[in-house]
Design an enzyme around this catalytic site. Structure first.
Site, mmCIF file in Angstrom:
data_model
loop_
_atom_site.group_PDB
_atom_site.id
_atom_site.type_symbol
_atom_site.label_atom_id
_atom_site.label_comp_id
_atom_site.label_asym_id
_atom_site.label_seq_id
_atom_site.Cartn_x
_atom_site.Cartn_y
_atom_site.Cartn_z
ATOM 1 N N LYS A 1 0.889 -1.125 -0.028
ATOM 2 C CA LYS A 1 -0.047 0.256 0.145
ATOM 3 C C LYS A 1 0.921 1.125 0.194
ATOM 4 C CE LYS A 1 -4.601 0.721 0.517
ATOM 5 N NZ LYS A 1 -5.613 -0.035 0.296
HETATM 6 N N1 GLU Z 1 -7.302 -0.295 -3.104
HETATM 7 C C1 GLU Z 1 -8.129 -1.325 -3.274
HETATM 8 C C2 GLU Z 1 -8.052 -2.079 -2.019
HETATM 9 O O1 GLU Z 1 -7.796 -1.600 -0.937
HETATM 10 C C3 GLU Z 1 -7.616 -2.220 -4.442
HETATM 11 C C4 GLU Z 1 -6.038 -2.484 -4.458
HETATM 12 C C5 GLU Z 1 -5.888 -3.219 -5.994
HETATM 13 O O2 GLU Z 1 -6.680 -3.073 -6.796
HETATM 14 O O3 GLU Z 1 -4.766 -3.468 -5.950
HETATM 15 O O4 GLU Z 1 -8.421 -3.349 -1.883
#
Ligand code: GLU
Length: 411
Positions: free
Chosen positions: A102
């Site tokens: 993240k």
């Molecule tokens: N931000 C989204 C999540 O928290 C999607 C992450 C992604 O598609 O890699 O799951």
């Protein structure tokens, strides 16, 4: 307790029940790599501002790191530590071949012009470019980011490395994005709810739903759930909430939000305080905004029978225990919010194959992956008489631990 410690608590409980030994637990509790950067942004008025940013890679036992990028004034290292670990467990639970990551920038994107935002995206990408890649770490949208931001970052990466669509997901469809990705988080959450409703023998028409948060995930969830026959009785955003016990029209409310910046004062509904949404009489409560929106401060007001977590970490561990004591079922974030990353996986597969799938095919694959995960969680929760969250963590931790073992990370 930090946000990361809260999630790690669930991991430790799963590790206890699974009887994992100390070396495995040691590896699972640490982040593999934490990159902190400063992003220089030339502003329109000629000045320069510097914003702090991060890309945190938690665990890569099951594949390349994967997870979104958020732009938020409260973004912090602790929250990225928490959310990157959630991505490890989310991708493992859905059985897509990724690890967890993240990142993002501490910035209020609403205070920037479009050109400043573009420079921020390009500058951030340049700062993390050496730790990402289509087989290394694949960013995606999250809070306050979407296809436009992903397109600028793809362009910046591709200028340095040659055209590389698979380095980032959630792109515009015209640049190799997948049909269905935009709605995927909301659609995946609805598939979860549908599966549970089916197992319990309930009927959709009798289920009333309140949705906290009207961004990408919350608004798509409300629109699709309404189409499927559920009754959406309230929705909120950071400025307030609207309520109509007879049912709202989610598309109309979205149009109103696009026009005015908020759901507040939408037609055919009563405007109420944001916090009052939590105490409404409804069957299902869907937190789809930011972390820790359900805590000791409001948990006693909740009257819903089921909480479907579509945000990341919307319920504090204290509140989670209290909900369990009161017999309220909680569908955990690593399941309820997993539709987005699941379609990100399908986007990545299409990019690798230089293929474009019709939306039906994407939605069918999403449904198969979501249903397999929901069924596995319900089955384990029933057999072991544990919560859905505990069951979800057991499955995910087991898979990640096993992948690390196969790689020879521990005996
Ligand atoms: N931000 C989204 C999540 O928290 C999607 C992450 C992604 O598609 O890699 O799951």
């Amino acid at each position: 307790m930090t946000l990361f410690e809260a999630v790690q608590g669930y991991v430790d409980q799963a590790a206890d029940r699974l009887g994992l030994d100390a070396s495995v637990r040691e590896v699972l509790s640490r982040h593999r790599r934490e990159v902190a950067v400063s992003v220089r942004v030339p502003m329109d008025d000629g000045s320069v501002r510097v914003f702090p940013g991060w890309r945190i890679q938690h665990n890569g036992a099951r594949g390349p790191y994967k997870g979104g990028l958020r732009f938020h004034p409260n973004a912090s290292l602790d929250e990225f530590r928490c959310f990157s670990s959630l991505m490890t467990w989310k991708t493992a639970l859905l059985d897509v071949p990724f690890g967890g990551a993240k990142g993002g920038v501490r910035v209020d994107p609403k205070a920037l012009s479009e050109r400043e935002l573009e420079r921020l995206c390009r500058g951030f990408l340049a700062a993390i470019e050496m730790v990402i890649g289509p087989e290394r770490d694949i960013p995606a949208p999250d809070v306050n980011t979407g296809p436009r931001e992903m397109a600028w970052m793809l362009d910046e990466y591709s200028q340095r490395h040659g055209e590389t669509p698979a380095v980032i997901t959630g792109k515009p469809v015209g640049l190799g994005g997948s049909l269905g990705r935009d709605a995927a988080t909301g659609r995946g959450a609805l598939m979860c709810l549908d599966r549970i409703v089916h197992h319990r023998g309930w009927s959709r028409e009798r289920i009333s739903i309140a949705v906290e948060g009207y961004g990408n995930a919350g608004s798509w969830f409300a629109i699709l759930a309404h189409q499927a026959g559920y009754r959406i009785v309230a929705v909120s955003d950071s400025r307030g909430a609207v309520w109509n016990p007879e049912g709202l029209h989610p598309r109309e409310i979205l149009a109103h939000k696009r026009e005015t910046g908020s759901v507040v004062d939408a037609k055919h509904a009563e405007t109420i305080e944001r916090e009052d949404l939590f105490g409404l009489d409804c069957e299902v409560l869907v937190p789809a905004a930011l972390e820790e929106s359900i805590s000791a401060a409001n948990v006693e007001r909740i009257r819903a029978n089921l909480i479907l977590e579509v945000a990341n970490h919307p319920v504090t561990p204290d509140a989670d225990r209290r909900l369990a004591d009161r017999g309220i079922t909680v569908v955990p974030d690593i399941l309820g919010s997993a539709g987005g990353v699941t379609v990100s996986y399908l986007e990545w597969v299409q990019n690798h194959q230089h293929a474009r799938w019709p939306e039906d095919k994407v939605n069918q694959r999403l449904q198969a992956l979501m249903e397999a995960a929901v069924d596995a969680v319900l089955d384990r929760a029933n057999r072991s008489a544990i919560s859905l969250r505990a069951a979800a963590y057991e499955i995910a931790v087991e898979r990640v631990a096993e992948a690390g073992r196969l790689r020879g990370w521990y005996p």
